[in-house]
Scaffold this motif. Sequence first.
Motif, short mmCIF file in Angstrom:
data_model
loop_
_atom_site.label_atom_id
_atom_site.label_comp_id
_atom_site.label_asym_id
_atom_site.label_seq_id
_atom_site.Cartn_x
_atom_site.Cartn_y
_atom_site.Cartn_z
N SER A 116 0.82 -1.22 0.00
CA SER A 116 0.00 0.00 0.00
C SER A 116 0.85 1.26 0.00
N LYS A 117 2.06 1.16 0.55
CA LYS A 117 2.98 2.31 0.58
C LYS A 117 3.79 2.44 -0.71
N GLY A 118 3.58 1.48 -1.62
CA GLY A 118 4.29 1.54 -2.89
C GLY A 118 5.71 1.01 -2.84
N PHE A 119 6.06 0.32 -1.74
CA PHE A 119 7.41 -0.24 -1.63
C PHE A 119 7.56 -1.45 -2.55
N VAL A 120 6.56 -2.33 -2.54
CA VAL A 120 6.64 -3.59 -3.29
C VAL A 120 5.39 -3.80 -4.13
N ASP A 121 5.54 -4.63 -5.14
CA ASP A 121 4.43 -5.11 -5.96
C ASP A 121 4.23 -6.56 -5.59
#
Length: 386
Positions: free
Chosen positions: A254-259
Amino acid sequence: MLKIVYVVNVSWFFHSHFYRLAEHNRAKGHSVHIVTGDEEKRAEYETQGFKYHNYGVTRDGTNPFSEIKVVFRLFRILKTIKPDLLHAFTIKPVLYSGLLSKIFPRLGALRSIFSVTGLGSLSLAENRRGKALWRGVEWLYRLALSRPNTTVVFENCDDRDLFIRDGIVPKSATAIVNGAGIDTEVFTPKESDNAKVVVAFVARMLKDKGAKEFIDAASLLKQRQVPVVMRMVGSVDKENISSLSVQDIEAAASKGFVDYLGHQTDIRMIYQHADIACLPSYREGLPKSLIEAASCGLPIVTTDTPGCRQLIDVKDPNGVLVPPRNAVALADAIQGLVENPKLRKVYGEQSRKMAKSKFDYHSILSSFDCIYGLTRDTNESSTNRC
């Protein structure tokens, strides 16, 4: 022809890693029995001509009364089959079948093969209780592996050296095989057309696999504004005390760190659409996920730990080794490859060469034929020489 028995904990692991070995021997005319702890593959395997047995073992079971029942069921199965050759994989199957063969010599096969495919989370314990439990497991290994006509198969030299150093097994009773093998004609390179460099982490979401460090490195790379997609593929393992929670993974996504893609069945597709493979594990036997990545021609970033360091060629480098439990070093190594496409290409080509020479099914099956006493091994590349 021989009666060959494979003893495992769960059928999905056997199917993923050693099905090809069982099929190799069934095709030769041997009677092949699969002894596992679940019913998942029964219909499929029996349709293909295998004999299927369930002894009810679980990976996480610790109740002593339940485990005694499991051992007794295994005893009855082996007594009924009377195998010529027994091959067990992973901790519980190795210990239980080894102890039964030791205590009841007439029950044991003429030849026993025990594959140590990794030492498990307990071997990494740092607290007093965990270390005491691991010493107990070592004592059980020492007893279970002491029967004559036994070969203990390791996937890396570090694990074998540990067993020899601790007096668990003599070197003369050991062998090294380069993992379970893969089909290098299936796992093939594909030219990437990704807008951003994609780094693939393919494993269960375990702390022991370095999942937390991967997320932390992804956070650092985002802060540095490095143009990269940090992709995680694999399931949460609720039965493993080392597992991250679904909430942990979803928070990072959700924080855009991982897919996060969760569990996927087509790993070839994952790697053919990636640019770098990464597994910052604390310890492995020999990680099949990185072998598959190497066959797909990917540069590798992994840790300088047993089982992982074997995937990096020192003479002709195909990737980068980083210290375990070090997210900063991991982020630095990934960033270095993201910013150097020429080096990625060189490393990827070397990975492909390594996979074809060391990890192809033909080499691995030849090694096991030799260990089983079915043929002479003339392929030097199929076995590590420590």
